[in-house]
Design a protein around this motif. Structure first.
Motif, PDB file in Angstrom:
ATOM      1  N   HIS A 177      25.790  29.894  -8.874  1.00  0.00           N
ATOM      2  CA  HIS A 177      24.715  30.815  -9.243  1.00  0.00           C
ATOM      3  C   HIS A 177      25.005  31.544 -10.554  1.00  0.00           C
ATOM      4  N   PHE A 178      26.211  31.439 -11.067  1.00  0.00           N
ATOM      5  CA  PHE A 178      26.547  32.054 -12.351  1.00  0.00           C
ATOM      6  C   PHE A 178      26.083  31.197 -13.530  1.00  0.00           C
ATOM      7  N   SER A 179      25.436  30.057 -13.235  1.00  0.00           N
ATOM      8  CA  SER A 179      25.006  29.150 -14.303  1.00  0.00           C
ATOM      9  C   SER A 179      23.613  28.617 -14.018  1.00  0.00           C
ATOM     10  N   ASN A 180      22.730  28.650 -15.017  1.00  0.00           N
ATOM     11  CA  ASN A 180      21.416  28.022 -14.879  1.00  0.00           C
ATOM     12  C   ASN A 180      21.543  26.505 -14.914  1.00  0.00           C
ATOM     13  N   GLU A 181      22.481  26.015 -15.700  1.00  0.00           N
ATOM     14  CA  GLU A 181      22.724  24.580 -15.803  1.00  0.00           C
ATOM     15  C   GLU A 181      23.038  23.977 -14.437  1.00  0.00           C
ATOM     16  N   ALA A 182      23.758  24.720 -13.608  1.00  0.00           N
ATOM     17  CA  ALA A 182      24.186  24.225 -12.292  1.00  0.00           C
ATOM     18  C   ALA A 182      23.021  24.018 -11.339  1.00  0.00           C
ATOM     19  N   HIS A 183      21.859  24.593 -11.642  1.00  0.00           N
ATOM     20  CA  HIS A 183      20.718  24.469 -10.746  1.00  0.00           C
ATOM     21  C   HIS A 183      20.069  23.085 -10.810  1.00  0.00           C
ATOM     22  N   ASN A 184      20.340  22.341 -11.855  1.00  0.00           N
ATOM     23  CA  ASN A 184      19.694  21.040 -12.046  1.00  0.00           C
ATOM     24  C   ASN A 184      20.570  19.894 -11.564  1.00  0.00           C
ATOM     25  N   ILE A 185      19.960  18.726 -11.355  1.00  0.00           N
ATOM     26  CA  ILE A 185      20.715  17.538 -10.975  1.00  0.00           C
ATOM     27  C   ILE A 185      21.754  17.285 -12.061  1.00  0.00           C
ATOM     28  N   LEU A 313      20.224  12.727  -2.340  1.00  0.00           N
ATOM     29  CA  LEU A 313      19.146  13.590  -1.867  1.00  0.00           C
ATOM     30  C   LEU A 313      17.810  13.264  -2.543  1.00  0.00           C
ATOM     31  N   GLY A 314      17.836  12.926  -3.826  1.00  0.00           N
ATOM     32  CA  GLY A 314      16.596  12.641  -4.531  1.00  0.00           C
ATOM     33  C   GLY A 314      15.797  11.507  -3.919  1.00  0.00           C
ATOM     34  N   MET A 315      16.501  10.610  -3.216  1.00  0.00           N
ATOM     35  CA  MET A 315      15.820   9.470  -2.605  1.00  0.00           C
ATOM     36  C   MET A 315      14.869   9.896  -1.492  1.00  0.00           C
ATOM     37  N   HIS A 408       7.780   9.466 -15.859  1.00  0.00           N
ATOM     38  CA  HIS A 408       8.463  10.755 -15.754  1.00  0.00           C
ATOM     39  C   HIS A 408       7.515  11.875 -16.180  1.00  0.00           C
ATOM     40  N   PRO A 409       6.680  12.363 -15.259  1.00  0.00           N
ATOM     41  CA  PRO A 409       5.778  13.473 -15.612  1.00  0.00           C
ATOM     42  C   PRO A 409       6.568  14.697 -16.075  1.00  0.00           C
ATOM     43  N   GLU A 410       6.026  15.413 -17.039  1.00  0.00           N
ATOM     44  CA  GLU A 410       6.730  16.571 -17.591  1.00  0.00           C
ATOM     45  C   GLU A 410       6.959  17.663 -16.563  1.00  0.00           C
ATOM     46  N   ASP A 411       6.078  17.757 -15.577  1.00  0.00           N
ATOM     47  CA  ASP A 411       6.215  18.826 -14.589  1.00  0.00           C
ATOM     48  C   ASP A 411       7.177  18.458 -13.454  1.00  0.00           C
ATOM     49  N   ASN A 412       7.711  17.249 -13.480  1.00  0.00           N
ATOM     50  CA  ASN A 412       8.626  16.808 -12.427  1.00  0.00           C
ATOM     51  C   ASN A 412      10.054  16.921 -12.953  1.00  0.00           C
ATOM     52  N   VAL A 413      10.671  18.065 -12.716  1.00  0.00           N
ATOM     53  CA  VAL A 413      11.980  18.363 -13.296  1.00  0.00           C
ATOM     54  C   VAL A 413      13.103  17.949 -12.351  1.00  0.00           C
ATOM     55  N   ALA A 414      14.262  17.647 -12.928  1.00  0.00           N
ATOM     56  CA  ALA A 414      15.427  17.193 -12.154  1.00  0.00           C
ATOM     57  C   ALA A 414      16.126  18.382 -11.508  1.00  0.00           C
ATOM     58  N   ASN A 415      15.499  18.896 -10.489  1.00  0.00           N
ATOM     59  CA  ASN A 415      15.986  20.092  -9.794  1.00  0.00           C
ATOM     60  C   ASN A 415      15.570  19.972  -8.334  1.00  0.00           C
ATOM     61  N   PHE A 416      16.515  20.054  -7.420  1.00  0.00           N
ATOM     62  CA  PHE A 416      16.226  19.816  -6.010  1.00  0.00           C
ATOM     63  C   PHE A 416      15.314  20.872  -5.397  1.00  0.00           C
ATOM     64  N   ASP A 417      15.085  21.974  -6.092  1.00  0.00           N
ATOM     65  CA  ASP A 417      14.189  23.008  -5.580  1.00  0.00           C
ATOM     66  C   ASP A 417      12.791  22.890  -6.169  1.00  0.00           C
TER      67      ASP A 417
END
Length: 493
Positions: A177-185, A313-315, A408-417
Motif C-alpha cells: 500500500h506504500f506504492s501505487n505501482e504495486a496496485h497494478n498487475i 487470477l486474470g483468467m 485492449h480497450p483503454e478503460d480496461n486497466v491491468a489492475n485486479f480491482d
C-alpha cells in the motif's frame, strides 16, 4: 615483507573498525526516535490475539484452509516432485518438519517451508490479494515448519499461530500500500518474491517471540534475500518464488534470532540510501501503528480472492465472460458448435506475460487469456484436467485459438480491482454475441461462500487424503484458537 604486510593489514583493520564506529555513531545520532522500520518491529512484537477482530479471524482461517488445500493438490505435480527431490538430496541434520501430502517424510524446517511453498503455487491455485500478491503461500509454510521446530513445552498455541499468520499478511499488505505501482498487475518482479519474503520473516519472528530489535533485523535481512523476475512467470520456476519467500523469510528470522544485525532503516525512504524502496519507485512509507492504538488490520478492509480453477487470477474474468456468452450461444442454437464461429474477440487489459496466443505447456496455459477463454467455450468449464498436455494440444482447441483476436480497450486497466473481461463471438451469419464479467465469483467483491470454499478444499485435499482426514483438517483450522499446540496442524498434513 610478511611482517610489514601483516602490520599494514592490522592498521587497515583498526582504521576500518574506527570508521565503522564513526558511521554507526552518525547514524544513531541522526536517527529519529521512531522510524518506519522500528514501527513495524514494534507492531510485530506487540500484536496479541485479542487484537484480531472476528472478521479478521474468520477471513484468515479461510485463507489457511484454502492454502493447505492447494498445497495438498499441488503436492501431486511434477514441479513439486522436482523441488522435493532437490530438498531430499540436500544434507538435512534436523528432519522434523512435515511435507504436504507425504505422510512420514520430514525435512529440516527451512527446507520443508520451501517445499510446501512450491506446492502452494505449483498450479497457480493459491489466493490473491489487492494490491496484487499471493499472501498465504509465503507465510503459512514457514509457520507450519516453525511450529514443529520449537521444543515441547514451548509450542505456540493455535491463537499464537493465528496472530503470527495475520502479522505476515498485514506486513505484506502495508508494504504494497506504500506504492501505487504495486496496485497494478506486475511487470518487473513477482510480488510474492518480495513482500512474501518480508511477510514470512515477520510472521516467523512473531511465532519465535523475537524482541523488537530482532524483528527489525529480520525484516532487513529478508529484504536482502528478496526478488524474482517476471520473465520466469508461466514456467516451472514461478512456484519456486513462493517456496523461496517462505524459506528465505524463515531464514531471515532465524539469523536475527541468532544475533545477525542489518540496517535499522530498511523500510524507511532515505534519499541516497536505497532500502525497500529499491523495489518500488514511488514508495512512500508510513509508520505502522500498534493495535492498541486503534490499528485496523487490512484484511478487515480488504478481503481475499479465492480461485475456482488453477490459473492466474486474470483468467477468471475471461472464463466467466466466455461461459456467459457460451450460454447465450447454446440458448440460440441448442448446442455449442465451433464451426458457426468466424472470430472470437477478447477485450482484456494489456499484460504481456498473460497474453499467450498458443501456449505450449501447462504453466503457459495457466497464464493465457486465449487458452482459458477458448477452453471455457469448448468444454463449458475449466478445471485441473484442463491443463494436461492432451487437453492443451487438442485439435478442436487449436482451431478455436486460431480464431482469437485480442483488443485492449483503454478503460480496461491491468489492475485486479478495476479490470474486466469481455468475450465476443462473431458468427458466420453476422450475428455477434457478447459476454462480459466485471466481478467473477471468488473475487473479494463476490467472495466464495463457506460451502464453495469447503467444496474446493475437499476436492483438492482428496487427491492425497481420505475423507476422514480431510474433515479433521477442516475442523482443526476452523477451531484454530482452541488448539493448545499449533504443531498438531502441521503434523496432520
Amino acid at each position: 615483507m610478511v611482517y610489514l604486510t601483516l602490520q599494514k593489514a592490522q592498521k587497515f583493520l583498526a582504521a576500518s573498525q574506527q570508521a565503522r564506529k564513526t558511521a554507526v555513531h552518525v547514524l544513531e545520532k541522526s536517527a529519529p526516535k521512531e522510524t518506519v522500520t522500528s514501527s513495524f518491529a514494534s507492531f510485530i512484537h506487540g500484536v496479541r490475539p485479542e487484537h484480531l477482530s472476528t472478521v479478521v479471524r474468520h477471513r484468515s482461517k479461510r485463507m489457511i484452509l484454502d492454502s493447505i488445500g492447494v498445497g495438498l493438490v499441488g503436492s501431486t505435480t511434477r514441479v513439486f516432485n522436482i523441488a522435493l527431490q532437490y530438498c531430499q538430496e540436500l544434507y538435512s541434520s534436523n528432519p522434523i518438519s512435515s511435507v504436504y501430502g507425504r505422510k512420514g517424510l520430514k525435512l529440516s524446517p527451512t527446507l520443508a517451508a520451501f517445499a510446501n511453498g512450491v506446492a502452494a503455487h505449483s498450479m497457480d491455485f493459491d489466493d490473491t490479494w489487492h494490491p496484487a500478491t499471493h499472501p498465504s503461500g509465503a507465510v503459512l509454510p514457514a509457520l507450519l515448519s516453525a511450529s514443529q521446530m520449537l521444543p515441547a513445552g514451548s509450542k505456540p498455541s493455535g491463537a499464537d499461530f493465528l496472530v503470527a499468520f495475520n502479522v505476515g499478511i498485514e506486513v505484506q499488505g502495508r508494504l504494497m500500500h506504500f506504492s501505487n505501482e504495486a496496485h497494478n498487475i506486475p511487470k518487473r518482479f513477482h510480488p510474492p518474491s518480495v513482500v512474501g519474503t518480508m511477510g514470512s520473516a515477520a510472521a516467523t519472528a512473531k511465532l519465535l517471540s523475537l524482541n523488537e530489535s530482532q524483528c527489525a533485523h529480520a525484516l532487513a535481512i529478508a529484504a536482502s534475500l528478496a526478488g524474482a523476475p517476471m520473465a520466469n512467470a508461466a514456467t516451472q520456476v514461478k512456484p519456486l518464488h513462493i517456496g523461496n519467500a517462505a524459506c528465505l523469510g524463515f531464514q531471515a528470522a532465524l539469523l536475527a534470532a541468532r544475533g545477525m544485525e542489518a540496517s535499522p532503516f530498511i523500510l524507511d525512504d532515505i534519499p541516497g540510501c536505497a532500502g525497500f524502496n529499491v523495489f518500488y519507485g514511488d514508495y512512500q512509507p508510513k509508520p505502522l501503528a500498534l493495535p492498541a492504538n486503534n490499528h485496523k488490520f487490512l484484511l478487515e478492509k480488504q478481503d481475499i480472492a479465492f480461485k475456482r480453477f488453477p490459473a492466474h487470477l486474470g483468467m477468471h474474468w475471461v472464463v466467466d465472460a466466455a461461459l456467459s456468452v457460451r450460454n447465450m450461444f447454446v440458448n440460440y442454437y441448442h448446442s455449442f458448435s465451433p464451426s458457426l464461429i468466424r472470430a472470437i474477440v477478447l477485450r482484456i487489459p494489456v499484460s504481456k506475460y498473460i497474453n499467450r496466443p498458443f501456449p505450449e505447456s501447462e504453466h503457459e496455459a495457466r497464464h493465457s487469456f486465449q487458452f482459458n477463454a477458448c477452453t471455457a467455450l469448448l468444454d463449458g468449464e475449466v478445471g485441473i484436467s484442463s491443463y494436461t498436455d492432451s487437453s492443451i494440444h487438442r485439435h478442436e482447441l487449436m482451431e478455436l485459438l486460431a480464431k482469437v483476436v485480442v483488443e485492449h480497450p483503454e478503460d480496461n486497466v491491468a489492475n485486479f480491482d478495476k479490470m474486466y473481461g469481455e468475450v465476443a463471438l462473431i458468427l458466420e451469419n453476422g450475428d455477434v454475441l457478447t459476454g462480459r464479467c466485471d466481478t467473477f465469483y471468488g473475487h473479494w467483491r463476490k467472495p466464495l461462500s463457506r460451502e464453495s470454499l469447503l467444496k474446493k478444499f475437499r476436492s483438492n485435499a482428496s487427491y492425497v487424503f481420505p475423507e476422514n482426514q480431510v474433515n479433521t483438517i477442516i475442523t482443526t483450522v476452523e477451531n484454530m484458537e482452541d488448539l493448545p499446540d499449533s504443531s498438531q496442524l502441521a503434523s496432520s498434513l
